[in-house]
Design an enzyme around this catalytic site. Structure first.
Site, PDB file in Angstrom:
ATOM      1  N   GLU A 174       0.810  -1.229   0.000  1.00  0.00           N
ATOM      2  CA  GLU A 174       0.000   0.000   0.000  1.00  0.00           C
ATOM      3  C   GLU A 174       0.840   1.275   0.000  1.00  0.00           C
ATOM      4  OE1 GLU A 174      -3.807  -0.389   2.406  1.00  0.00           O
ATOM      5  OE2 GLU A 174      -2.482  -1.755   3.475  1.00  0.00           O
TER       6      GLU A 174
ATOM      7  N   SER B 184      -6.261  -2.521   1.525  1.00  0.00           N
ATOM      8  CA  SER B 184      -6.504  -2.116   0.127  1.00  0.00           C
ATOM      9  C   SER B 184      -6.850  -3.301  -0.766  1.00  0.00           C
ATOM     10  CB  SER B 184      -5.304  -1.357  -0.445  1.00  0.00           C
ATOM     11  OG  SER B 184      -5.167  -0.130   0.218  1.00  0.00           O
TER      12      SER B 184
ATOM     13  N   SER C 205     -10.852   9.307  -1.853  1.00  0.00           N
ATOM     14  CA  SER C 205     -11.096   8.309  -0.804  1.00  0.00           C
ATOM     15  C   SER C 205     -12.431   8.570  -0.091  1.00  0.00           C
ATOM     16  CB  SER C 205      -9.964   8.317   0.227  1.00  0.00           C
ATOM     17  OG  SER C 205      -8.745   7.924  -0.361  1.00  0.00           O
TER      18      SER C 205
END
EC number: 6.3.2.4
Length: 318
Positions: A7, A157, A290
Site C-alpha cells: 500500500e 486495500s 477516498s
C-alpha cells in the site's frame, strides 16, 4: 507516509493530501517517508534529510528538528499495525492514531473479529489458516460454503483477496493470499448491500460520518473498485431511518468495543436488515477520491478541518 507494504503508493498519496491541506499559519509540517531503505524528512523542495531513529529528529541547516505530533498516514505496516506507533509512544511523541495495541488488534482481522463477536456484533462464518497448515478444501467448504472470500489476515486495500466460486479455485486463492501474509482468513460470502462507515473523534466526541453504500460491478470492493473508479460510492447511502440508526449504533459499538480513537472506516454487509461486520481500517485512505474525505465533506467538514482536528485531538491526549 510510505510504509513497508503493497500500500506504499496509496499512503504517499494520502500523506501528500494531508500535507497540502494543513494550515501553514498554524503548523510547520514536514513530510516523512518511512520506507524499508530509508527514513527521511522532505522540505518544500523535496530535499531529503535522514531521520535519527534515536529520537525521530532530523537536522536542517544545522538545527535539530523535533516533532510535537506525527500525523499517521501509513496504510499497512508499520503504520496501521501499530509498530511505528509503539516506537513513537516510547519516545513520548503524540500521534493521530489509536494506541499501538488497538491498531495491532484491528489490523489482525482474525483477532478483531473475535472481539466484536464477543460484543454481539454479527460477522461472517470464517475459517483460519496459518502458513504450513494442512489444507483440507472439503473441510473449508463444509464450514464456509461457496462462494467464499480468501484474504490475508494482515493486509489492506484488498491486496491478495479472491472471491472463490468453485473448489478448484480455492488452492490458487490461498496461495495468492499467502504471498501477502503468513496467516489467512476464509469467510463465507454474505449476500447483501455493502456499506462503509467512518467513525472519528471530532471536537471531543465520537462522530459517525454519513454512510456510504458501495456498488461495484467487480466481484467485490477490490483494489480497482477502491482506487480506479470501478465502483459507485453513494454518500449518503439511501437507507431507511430505522436501518441508518441501526448501522450507526453498531458502528459506535464496534469503535468503542475495540477501544478505538482517531480515524476508522469499517465495512459492513447488510443481510436481511442486519449489519455484519467485515473489517475495520484505522488508517483509511485520505486521497481526494477516498471515502473518508467524501463522507466528511457531506458532513460539512473540510479536509483542513478534518486533519486539524486529528492533530489537535492528538496534542490534547495524555
Amino acid at each position: 507516509m510510505g510504509g513497508y507494504s503493497s500500500e506504499v503508493n496509496i499512503s504517499l498519496k494520502s500523506g501528500n493530501v494531508v500535507y497540502k491541506n494543513l494550515d501553514t499559519q498554524k503548523y510547520q509540517a514536514y513530510r516523512v517517508h518511512i520506507l524499508p531503505e530509508k527514513w527521511v524528512a522532505l522540505d518544500n523542495n523535496n530535499n531529503e534529510y535522514s531521520i535519527n531513529k534515536d529520537d525521530f529528529s532530523f537536522k536542517l541547516e544545522g538545527k535539530t528538528i523535533l516533532f510535537d505530533c506525527v500525523f499517521n498516514a501509513i496504510h499497512g505496516t508499520p503504520g496501521e499495525d501499530g509498530k511505528i506507533l509503539a516506537y513513537l509512544e516510547l519516545l513520548g511523541i503524540k500521534h493521530t492514531s489509536a494506541p499501538f495495541y488497538q491498531m495491532a488488534l484491528t489490523f489482525n482481522k482474525r483477532d478483531c473479529l473475535s472481539v466484536v463477536k464477543n460484543y454481539g456484533i454479527k460477522t461472517a462464518t470464517s475459517y483460519f489458516l496459518n502458513e504450513g497448515d494442512t489444507i483440507n478444501t472439503s473441510e473449508i467448504i463444509k464450514k464456509v460454503s461457496l462462494p467464499c472470500f480468501v484474504k490475508p489476515n494482515n493486509a489492506g486495500s484488498s491486496f491478495g483477496i479472491s472471491k472463490v466460486k468453485t473448489e478448484n479455485e480455492l488452492i490458487p486463492a490461498i496461495e495468492k493470499a499467502f504471498k501477502e501474509d503468513s496467516e489467512i482468513l476464509i469467510e463465507a460470502f454474505l449476500d447483501g448491500r455493502e456499506v462503509t462507515i467512518g467513525v472519528i473523534n471530532f471536537e471531543g466526541n465520537t462522530k459517525v460520518l454519513p454512510i456510504t453504500e458501495i456498488i461495484t460491478d467487480n466481484a467485490f470492493f477490490d483494489y480497482e473498485a477502491k482506487y480506479e473508479g470501478k465502483s459507485e460510492e453513494i454518500t449518503p447511502a439511501n437507507l431507511s431511518n430505522e436501518l441508518q440508526t441501526k448501522l450507526e449504533k453498531v458502528a459506535v459499538k464496534a469503535y468503542k468495543a475495540l477501544n478505538m480513537s482517531g480515524f476508522s472506516r469499517t465495512e459492513y454487509i447488510i443481510v436481511n436488515g442486519e449489519p455484519h461486520f467485515l473489517e475495520m481500517n484505522t488508517v483509511p485512505g485520505l486521497t481526494t477520491e477516498s471515502i473518508i474525505p467524501q463522507q466528511a465533506g457531506k458532513a460539512g467538514i473540510s479536509l483542513a478541518n478534518l486533519f486539524e482536528n486529528a492533530i489537535e485531538t492528538a496534542l490534547k491526549t495524555n
